[in-house]
Design a protein around this motif. Structure first.
Motif, PDB file in Angstrom:
ATOM      1  N   PHE A 102      11.849  14.263 -58.017  1.00 21.43           N
ATOM      2  CA  PHE A 102      11.377  15.311 -58.919  1.00 21.43           C
ATOM      3  C   PHE A 102       9.891  15.596 -58.696  1.00 21.43           C
ATOM      4  N   VAL A 103       9.089  14.531 -58.531  1.00 26.83           N
ATOM      5  CA  VAL A 103       7.652  14.721 -58.296  1.00 26.83           C
ATOM      6  C   VAL A 103       7.423  15.445 -56.968  1.00 26.83           C
ATOM      7  N   LEU A 104       8.217  15.102 -55.935  1.00 23.62           N
ATOM      8  CA  LEU A 104       8.073  15.778 -54.646  1.00 23.62           C
ATOM      9  C   LEU A 104       8.437  17.262 -54.755  1.00 23.62           C
ATOM     10  N   LYS A 105       9.463  17.583 -55.530  1.00 23.74           N
ATOM     11  CA  LYS A 105       9.816  18.989 -55.733  1.00 23.74           C
ATOM     12  C   LYS A 105       8.690  19.741 -56.436  1.00 23.74           C
ATOM     13  N   VAL A 106       8.057  19.082 -57.412  1.00 25.02           N
ATOM     14  CA  VAL A 106       6.941  19.721 -58.108  1.00 25.02           C
ATOM     15  C   VAL A 106       5.780  19.980 -57.149  1.00 25.02           C
ATOM     16  N   LEU A 107       5.478  18.977 -56.302  1.00 27.22           N
ATOM     17  CA  LEU A 107       4.392  19.140 -55.334  1.00 27.22           C
ATOM     18  C   LEU A 107       4.715  20.238 -54.310  1.00 27.22           C
TER      19      LEU A 107
END
Length: 484
Positions: free
Chosen positions: A248-253
């Motif tokens: 999820f954090v990678l998708k946000v980045l």
């Protein structure tokens, strides 16, 4: 200091040997007194359940801070071990000889950093288990030790424990190796003098596997990201059943900083893969053992160009190039998607662009219609003249061409307006659905109010009927008495 959620009590009578300090708290022989601090507002009673929840929230906050701190220290220890390994591989035997005090010291530092890393990993998982116990309100820590967790911790410790030890565990440890003069500019791998290729292969394998410690980067990004630290993100995510994982954090980045994230990953991957290729190839004393040539080979393999001017010679180098090609295909597809997204027009830009195109096509349609009328007039004039058949045919061809251009422009304008209307219809449909849902909600509320008012009126009617029946019965009773 011990904190409690209970209300502070007045000091009780103290037996002999106890002295009251300035706060009215008992202490014995000058020892620190037990301090009781109320966590609630003065005058408000707090139940034991609320007090335990306050304790849990406080402990959870402290454990999260400890996890972030331990993860940062573990990543630092892992990076220190990798840098020491790279420095040792580059300096030995160019600067110092294998088996010397410098080689043994650097190997000892690598082993020491590995030991510190293992201790930090164990401490991190200890804090994680305590956090699991607090979140699930469990008492026994063995409940948290599931099979998947035990296997994950064991695999993580195994990955972090890998480091090159063949340079001082192999045969002939401590034997000074004479300085070898190679025809090429590459430096052979640092390994104590041995006639067996097994130790060399072990050294290469362990040195390459040390890069697996970089998995700690994703954990550090997750624990230090603003997504996890923000209470608003966590609240909205818990309401929508979203797990805050690294994915999820990678998708946000990738949505916020797509080009920056891809560029950093590609550059770090190129440097790591080029050094690993150089480490694999320099034992064979070939051209790819040089850092510049290795970086060039990694770049053309990553970009799937493959000029064929250089190629890996060893099995280890071929594996590195194969993995680089696979990663290059994936990253190139992601890069194309990012560039396409950046070049695409947003809704407002599309509206302006289509509006200006519609105006331009309308002007062209008017010009085409004027050309059709002009060619019709010229054809009519040549028909009336009846002198030049060639000019007559020329104007006929010009008239047909003008009609074709006019029809083509009308069709182009129709397609453009159909596409624009589809875009507008989607937004209009969304607005219509929102208005309908709002109207339904309002009508439902009005219906509920009407039903409630009808129930109240029925109750009033029932009460009035009861009062009327009582009045009639009283009147009939009085009339009977009067007749008697």
């Amino acid at each position: 200091m011990e904190m409690s959620a209970r209300q502070p009590r007045p000091p009780e009578p103290k037996p002999d040997g106890l002295a009251a300090n300035c706060d009215g708290l008992p202490s014995r022989n000058g020892d620190p007194a037990e301090i009781t601090v109320s966590l609630s507002h003065p005058g408000k009673r707090v139940s034991p359940i609320e007090g335990s929840n306050l304790y849990r929230l406080r402990d959870r906050k402290f454990l999260l801070e400890d996890k972030r701190r331990l993860c940062a220290w573990a990543l630092g220890a892992a990076m220190l071990g990798i840098l020491l390994m790279i420095g040792h591989a580059e300096l030995c035997p160019a600067v110092y000889q294998p088996g010397s005090i410098y080689a043994i010291s650097i190997n000892g530092l690598i082993s020491f950093s590995t030991g510190c890393l293992l201790i930090l990993i164990i401490a991190f998982h200890y804090k994680d288990i305590r956090l699991f116990i607090i979140d699930h309100n469990q008492v026994d820590w063995r409940i948290a030790m599931t099979t998947n967790r035990v296997l994950g911790i064991s695999l993580e410790l195994l990955v972090c424990a890998v480091h090159p030890v063949a340079s001082y565990l192999g045969p002939d440890v401590g034997v000074q190796v004479p300085v070898l003069k190679w025809n090429s500019s590459v430096t052979p791998i640092c390994l104590c003098q041995s006639h067996r290729e097994t130790w060399l292969e072990i050294e290469l394998l362990l040195s390459g596997l040390m890069f697996l410690r970089l998995y700690l980067v994703h954990r550090a990004i997750l624990l230090h990201s603003k997504v996890l630290l923000s209470a608003s993100y966590r609240s909205i995510g818990s309401l929508n059943n979203i797990n805050f994982t690294f994915r999820f954090v990678l998708k946000v980045l990738m949505n916020k900083y797509p080009a920056r994230t891809l560029l950093v990953f590609i550059m770090l991957f190129w440097l790591s893969a080029a050094w690993m290729l150089r480490l694999c190839e320099r034992q064979a004393e070939v051209e790819t053992g040089d850092m510049g040539t290795a970086l060039w080979l990694i770049a053309i393999t990553f970009l799937t160009v493959g000029y064929g001017d250089v190629s890996p010679c060893t099995s280890c180098g071929k594996v590195v190039c194969l993995f680089t090609g696979v990663m290059g295909v994936a990253c190139t597809a992601m890069l194309v998607a990012v560039v396409t997204k950046k070049l695409a027009l947003n809704k407002g830009e599309k509206h302006v662009h289509f509006f200006m195109m519609d105006i331009q096509i309308s002007k062209e349609i008017r010009n085409a219609a004027a050309n059709v009328l002009r060619e019709c007039w010229l054809l009519h004039r040549t028909t009336q003249a009846k002198n030049n058949n060639g000019e007559h045919r020329h104007h006929q061809r010009c008239l047909l061409e003008a009609i074709r251009v006019f029809r083509h422009l009308r069709l182009k304008q129709r397609k453009l307006r159909d596409y624009t209307s589809e875009m507008v219809d989607l937004s209009k449909m969304q607005m219509i659905m929102c208005d309908l849902s709002a109207n339904w909600n309002n009508s439902y509320r009005e219906l509920e109010q009407r039903i409630i008012s009808m129930e109240q009126k029925l109750d009033e009617l029932g009460q009035s009927f009861q009062s009327t029946s009582q009045l009639l019965s009283q009147a009939l009773h009085r009339r009977r008495l009067d007749h008697r």
